[in-house]
Design a protein around this motif. Structure first.
Motif, PDB file in Angstrom:
ATOM      1  N   GLY A 161     -34.185 -45.781  37.160  1.00 15.18           N
ATOM      2  CA  GLY A 161     -34.671 -47.083  37.687  1.00 15.18           C
ATOM      3  C   GLY A 161     -33.986 -48.419  37.287  1.00 15.18           C
ATOM      4  O   GLY A 161     -33.620 -48.146  35.902  1.00 15.18           O
ATOM      5  N   ALA A 162     -33.503 -49.202  37.915  1.00 16.58           N
ATOM      6  CA  ALA A 162     -32.716 -50.419  37.564  1.00 16.58           C
ATOM      7  C   ALA A 162     -31.854 -50.246  36.825  1.00 16.58           C
ATOM      8  O   ALA A 162     -31.257 -50.620  35.911  1.00 16.58           O
ATOM      9  CB  ALA A 162     -33.883 -51.351  36.785  1.00 16.58           C
ATOM     10  N   GLY A 163     -31.027 -48.896  37.294  1.00 20.16           N
ATOM     11  CA  GLY A 163     -29.698 -48.556  36.464  1.00 20.16           C
ATOM     12  C   GLY A 163     -29.644 -48.116  35.321  1.00 20.16           C
ATOM     13  O   GLY A 163     -28.722 -47.835  34.749  1.00 20.16           O
ATOM     14  N   LYS A 214     -34.885 -43.364  32.498  1.00 19.97           N
ATOM     15  CA  LYS A 214     -36.150 -43.562  31.965  1.00 19.97           C
ATOM     16  C   LYS A 214     -37.216 -42.359  31.923  1.00 19.97           C
ATOM     17  O   LYS A 214     -36.938 -41.322  32.681  1.00 19.97           O
ATOM     18  CB  LYS A 214     -37.004 -44.904  32.398  1.00 19.97           C
ATOM     19  N   LEU A 215     -37.918 -42.450  30.767  1.00 20.03           N
ATOM     20  CA  LEU A 215     -38.799 -41.208  30.669  1.00 20.03           C
ATOM     21  C   LEU A 215     -40.165 -41.612  30.188  1.00 20.03           C
ATOM     22  O   LEU A 215     -40.427 -42.649  29.307  1.00 20.03           O
ATOM     23  CB  LEU A 215     -38.446 -40.269  29.438  1.00 20.03           C
ATOM     24  N   ILE A 255     -28.790 -45.160  29.548  1.00 25.65           N
ATOM     25  CA  ILE A 255     -30.258 -44.825  29.111  1.00 25.65           C
ATOM     26  C   ILE A 255     -30.899 -46.125  28.633  1.00 25.65           C
ATOM     27  O   ILE A 255     -30.230 -46.959  28.094  1.00 25.65           O
ATOM     28  CB  ILE A 255     -29.987 -44.034  27.966  1.00 25.65           C
ATOM     29  N   ASP A 256     -32.215 -46.198  29.087  1.00 22.90           N
ATOM     30  CA  ASP A 256     -33.245 -47.491  28.823  1.00 22.90           C
ATOM     31  C   ASP A 256     -33.875 -46.702  27.476  1.00 22.90           C
ATOM     32  O   ASP A 256     -34.669 -46.096  27.118  1.00 22.90           O
ATOM     33  CB  ASP A 256     -34.128 -47.515  29.848  1.00 22.90           C
ATOM     34  N   ASP A 257     -33.037 -47.382  26.299  1.00 22.67           N
ATOM     35  CA  ASP A 257     -33.373 -46.883  24.964  1.00 22.67           C
ATOM     36  C   ASP A 257     -34.731 -47.306  24.707  1.00 22.67           C
ATOM     37  O   ASP A 257     -35.658 -46.691  23.577  1.00 22.67           O
ATOM     38  CB  ASP A 257     -32.388 -46.847  24.110  1.00 22.67           C
TER      39      ASP A 257
END
Length: 428
Positions: free
Chosen positions: A302-304, A307-308, A245-247
């Motif tokens: 995206g990029a591993g 994202k939201l 997760i991109d936090d």
């Protein structure tokens, strides 16, 4: 990329409309050009759109019956029923997982109604046959109508022992009957032919659901913030079971969801919330399709990381010029008539009407109807995880205006477009 992520891109009707190859897409706000086919040459394998609220509005709808009040407010008896997972606050019944009669001539009927497959924040109002009832300190329903013939006990999933009253009266259970991690109601009915002339009544409850992790504070607590609930589903074992997760991105989306919105009738409400129940046997694509509608969002990989982006205006993050082009520009100036609409209407579960499924006020545009030669073209946009009429109207209006963006531009760009991601606004 895990097998699960690869599978998501090819399943359900929604994924048939999503890009088959990784693309970078910039979705413009109103009055800005919508770059919906935008490819960054060097970023060709970096980003994949999974689902968005805009796509959800135009794709064939999954069956929302189990999320509407008619599907939620029942007490089912099934041998292998799926668990329910509750986000935000909703009124619901559950699965009857235990029946027993005790006493002389089977005077008492005992019933356990499982509400959620996890610990919940709170079990609130109890409804019997669509009416809120009052419980005394011992759990008995007060008032002349039920004459203390019904007793209701609430267990939020944190319990560590069996219900003492049931244990003392039952001939079938022992102290192991705990229901670890299960939120449930224990209901006892005392037979009275006058009180129960129409049979066993329907018992439902308002439930404040799951506690979710907030990366902004590193705490886990109850919240109906749409971004945090979506993040929880992605990371949960019953969801995608993925902690990539991109936090930073999810925190930004959560901040948008928490923004106060002024209401015409006075007061404010949070911009985007999620309130509803998800069944464990629903495929992940349908669940994500439903969830993104609550925040006018776009979910992508995206990029591993997951994202939201939530539905809110932001200034252009980058300017691309003729020097950045690596090929011709393709411009479509009209939306396919099949996908065009000038009215948005649908249903939601109205918290102000005892959580019953109702129509939200339709959003219509006289200007758009005039553009379409006076032909009204409604879009049915269901919002099964929304419980506020104001929020439903706001989402419907966003959907209407987003759907009327008539220009779609596609072009190949150079490395300067490498860091452009889904949902960003680009100046050209």
């Amino acid at each position: 990329m895990t097998p699960l992520k690869r599978q998501l891109y090819g399943t359900s009707a929604l994924w048939g409309n999503a890009p088959r190859e990784p693309v970078t897409t910039a979705i413009a706000a109103f009055k800005f050009l919508g770059l919906t086919g935008f490819k960054a040459l060097a970023a060709y394998v970096a980003v994949s759109v999974v689902t968005s609220w805009a796509l959800s509005a135009l794709t064939p709808k999954p069956d929302f019956g189990s999320l509407q009040s008619g599907g939620l407010m029942v007490n089912a008896r099934e041998a292998t029923a799926p668990q329910d997972f509750v986000y935000g606050q909703i009124r619901k019944g559950g699965v009857v997982t235990y029946y027993e009669t005790t006493g002389t001539n089977n005077k008492f009927l005992h019933q356990v109604i499982s509400l959620a497959g996890h610990e919940v924040e709170e079990i609130g109002d109890i409804y019997i046959n669509d009416e809120v009832v009052t419980l005394d300190t011992n759990g008995f329903v007060t008032g002349d109508k039920w004459k203390s013939k019904v007793r209701v006990e609430k267990y939020d999933g944190s319990q560590t022992s069996a219900p003492a009253n049931l244990l003392s009266e039952s001939a079938q259970i022992d102290s192991n009957f705990v229901g670890n991690g299960i939120a449930y109601l224990y209901v006892r009915y005392e037979y009275d032919q006058d009180v129960f002339a129409n049979g066993i009544p329907l018992v439902t409850a308002t439930v404040k659901g799951k506690k979710v992790f907030d990366p902004r504070t590193d705490t886990t607590a109850y919240s109906n913030n749409a971004a945090l609930c979506l993040r929880d589903y992605i990371t949960s074992a019953y969801g995608l079971d993925d902690d990539d997760i991109d936090d930073t991105v999810f925190s930004a989306a959560a901040n948008i969801c928490d923004e106060d919105v002024n209401l015409d009738g006075g007061g404010t409400e949070d911009r985007y919330t999620m309130n509803g129940a998800i069944k464990a046997n629903t495929n992940h694509g349908d669940v994500l399709n439903r969830m993104v509608t609550t925040c006018a969002g776009t979910l992508f990989w995206g990029a591993g990381n997951w994202k939201l982006t939530a539905g809110a205006y932001s200034a252009p993050s980058k300017t691309l010029t003729l020097d950045d082009l690596r090929g011709p520009i393709s411009l479509d100036t009209r939306t396919n008539l099949r996908d065009q609409f000038n009215i948005v209407q649908g249903t939601f579960n109205d918290a102000d009407q005892r959580w019953i499924t109702a129509d939200y006020p339709p959003i219509r545009s006289a200007a758009f109807i005039s553009e379409d030669n006076g032909v009204e073209q409604p879009l049915d946009f269901e919002l099964p995880l929304t419980t506020s009429a104001a929020t439903a109207q706001r989402l419907a209006k966003l959907t209407l205006f987003r759907g009327r963006e008539q220009m779609t531009l596609s072009a190949d760009f150079g490395l300067n477009a490498f860091d452009v991601e889904v949902g960003e606004i680009i100046a050209l």
